[in-house]
Design a protein around this motif. Structure first.
Motif, PDB file in Angstrom:
ATOM      1  N   SER A  62      40.266  30.056  41.928  1.00 11.85           N
ATOM      2  CA  SER A  62      40.707  31.327  41.364  1.00 11.85           C
ATOM      3  C   SER A  62      41.680  32.009  42.315  1.00 11.85           C
ATOM      4  O   SER A  62      41.730  31.708  43.517  1.00 11.85           O
ATOM      5  N   ALA A  63      42.465  32.951  41.767  1.00 14.24           N
ATOM      6  CA  ALA A  63      43.443  33.689  42.565  1.00 14.24           C
ATOM      7  C   ALA A  63      43.824  34.959  41.827  1.00 14.24           C
ATOM      8  O   ALA A  63      43.640  35.071  40.606  1.00 14.24           O
ATOM      9  N   GLU A  64      44.347  35.910  42.570  1.00 11.75           N
ATOM     10  CA  GLU A  64      44.900  37.125  41.980  1.00 11.75           C
ATOM     11  C   GLU A  64      46.400  36.955  41.805  1.00 11.75           C
ATOM     12  O   GLU A  64      47.089  36.473  42.704  1.00 11.75           O
TER      13      GLU A  64
ATOM     14  N   GLN B 208      45.241  30.488  45.802  1.00 12.24           N
ATOM     15  CA  GLN B 208      45.675  31.796  46.279  1.00 12.24           C
ATOM     16  C   GLN B 208      46.742  31.661  47.361  1.00 12.24           C
ATOM     17  O   GLN B 208      47.743  32.374  47.352  1.00 12.24           O
TER      18      GLN B 208
ATOM     19  N   GLU C  55      45.863  40.726  37.765  1.00 14.24           N
ATOM     20  CA  GLU C  55      45.212  39.776  36.865  1.00 14.24           C
ATOM     21  C   GLU C  55      44.574  38.650  37.655  1.00 14.24           C
ATOM     22  O   GLU C  55      45.136  38.144  38.635  1.00 14.24           O
ATOM     23  N   GLN C  56      43.375  38.226  37.236  1.00 18.02           N
ATOM     24  CA  GLN C  56      42.659  37.138  37.895  1.00 18.02           C
ATOM     25  C   GLN C  56      42.939  35.836  37.142  1.00 18.02           C
ATOM     26  O   GLN C  56      42.892  35.795  35.899  1.00 18.02           O
ATOM     27  N   LEU C  57      43.224  34.787  37.893  1.00 12.18           N
ATOM     28  CA  LEU C  57      43.488  33.471  37.304  1.00 12.18           C
ATOM     29  C   LEU C  57      42.437  32.489  37.798  1.00 12.18           C
ATOM     30  O   LEU C  57      42.119  32.441  38.987  1.00 12.18           O
ATOM     31  N   GLU C  58      41.890  31.692  36.883  1.00 10.00           N
ATOM     32  CA  GLU C  58      40.912  30.659  37.247  1.00 10.00           C
ATOM     33  C   GLU C  58      41.311  29.349  36.580  1.00 10.00           C
ATOM     34  O   GLU C  58      41.555  29.314  35.372  1.00 10.00           O
TER      35      GLU C  58
END
Length: 422
Positions: free
Chosen positions: A14-16, A392, A2-5
């Motif tokens: 952003s991060a995974e 990240q 899931e990608q987070l922003e």
């Protein structure tokens, strides 16, 4: 993955995510036409006559509004207020806007433009200075024994209108209302004395249990602020309630206390978020500027967000802090690294910034806090936290210390939302 922003200053990071998360956000309320909201609230004040029943043609009017660290919607409501005053018979030259700096720095020209919107250059604007005796007038002493000195311009005007926004506050319960006057346009001494109520008597020690976020009943800081603010005898209040996207959700006008209390109820309903159990990790963004313009503002998101985390758990805090700590003396307080010594020093020489520093260090000792900001490694470590380069990197660093299936919450608007573990 899931990608987070998340918001960070005026940008995003952003991060995974290598784990599942629960996102904590406020109730969704449809934004309405802000001008209609403001005009309607002005015509239906709470516990107060309307402005045209209060103000006579030709009277001088001072409008108090917040500084750049608190977005309030001022560029929308100030022109409507001035339009209403003009309609009543108060000319532009009889109106002035006073920026409620409290103990904050003075504003730049660009900041004045943002706060006043289309009124800039048309209506006179002044910054409050808490240290200038020429700007202050002594009004008396409160029941708890401190002197109240407020801005002379506000007191000497024929009419005084207080504006601002209502949100949670980490020891006064809620912002807005009386805080526009105290600390907004108070002397430094009055600011400090009113906030000192956060402490229990010395024989008990520690902080008063009711001087916390979202609590007004029995909160000694709220009571001190309200009594001090009443010395100004304000004629009218206008407070907004905003979404995390800075949309106007509601406007409350009228009596300083009654209108404010109704706004606080809405904030509690919209922005308190229930949580079934405390998390292993909370990933918190303050919500971008101005919520993370400096650390004094940013730590509010830390204070609210840590309620979602189990004792000894981890927190990732995104707080750009492009304006630094927020006050020149704030960081100096971290010379005290023992919390008991810190409290003793505060009781001997109370400073609001010192109290904020103490609260920060206390939370940093209870949780592992990874801070993404513009501060150096050394500055971050002195505040009890661990500097990481970006979101990240923080996630990669913390995941090794989490359980196999961690309970993780994400709070995208940490400066607005109050988690409540049930």
């Amino acid at each position: 993955m899931e990608q987070l922003e998340l918001k960070y200053g005026s940008a995003k990071q952003s991060a995974e995510l290598p784990f599942n998360v629960q996102t904590l956000g406020p109730k969704t309320v449809a934004a309405q036409d802000p001008q209609k909201l403001i005009r309607s609230a002005l015509q239906k004040p709470i516990g107060s006559p309307t402005l045209d029943q209060i103000i006579k043609p030709g009277e001088s009017v001072v409008i108090v509004t917040s500084d750049i660290t608190r977005y309030t919607g001022s560029e929308i409501y100030l022109p409507i207020l001035v339009e209403e005053l003009n309609r009543i018979g108060v000319a532009d030259e009889q109106i002035s806007i006073l920026i409620a700096l409290g103990i904050h720095r003075e504003q730049t020209e660009e900041e004045h433009k943002k706060i006043l919107g289309p009124l800039y250059g048309r209506i006179a604007v002044f910054d409050h200075d808490c240290d200038d005796p020429e700007q202050l007038v002594n009004l008396g002493r409160t029941d708890s024994g401190f002197d109240v000195a407020l801005n002379k311009r506000a007191i000497e005007a024929d009419r005084l209108i207080v504006t601002g926004t209502i949100g949670f506050h980490y020891f006064a319960g809620f912002g807005g209302g009386r805080k526009g006057l105290v600390p907004g346009v108070a002397s430094r001494e009055t600011c400090m004395a009113s906030h000192f109520a956060v402490f229990n008597p010395p024989e008990i020690g520690g902080k008063h249990p009711q001087a916390v976020t979202g609590v007004l009943n029995g909160n000694p800081v709220h009571q001190a602020l309200l009594q001090a603010a009443r010395f100004a005898e304000p004629d009218f209040l206008l407070n907004t309630v905003l979404s995390p996207q800075k949309e106007l959700l509601a406007v409350y006008c009228g009596d300083l206390e009654q209108a404010h209390l109704q706004g606080c109820e809405l904030v509690r309903d919209l922005f308190s978020v229930p949580l079934e159990q405390a998390a292993d990790l909370a990933i918190i963004s303050c919500g971008g500027e101005p919520k993370d313009i400096n650390f004094i503002q940013s730590q509010k998101a830390l204070d609210y967000g840590c309620r979602a985390v189990k004792e000894g758990g981890s927190i990732i805090l995104l707080a750009s802090c492009r304006d630094g700590f927020g006050h020149p003396t704030f960081f100096d307080w971290f010379r005290y690294q023992d919390l008991d010594e810190f409290e003793t020093a505060l009781r001997a020489d109370y400073q609001i910034n010192g109290q904020t520093a103490h609260a920060t260090l206390h939370k940093a000792r209870r949780f592992r806090v990874l801070l993404v900001s513009e501060f150096s490694d050394e500055e971050t470590a002195k505040m009890g936290m661990q500097k990481v380069a970006d979101l990240q990197a923080a996630i990669d660093l913390v995941k090794a210390d989490l359980p196999e299936e961690p309970n993780v919450v994400v709070i995208p608007d940490g400066g607005t939302v109050l988690p409540m573990v049930e």
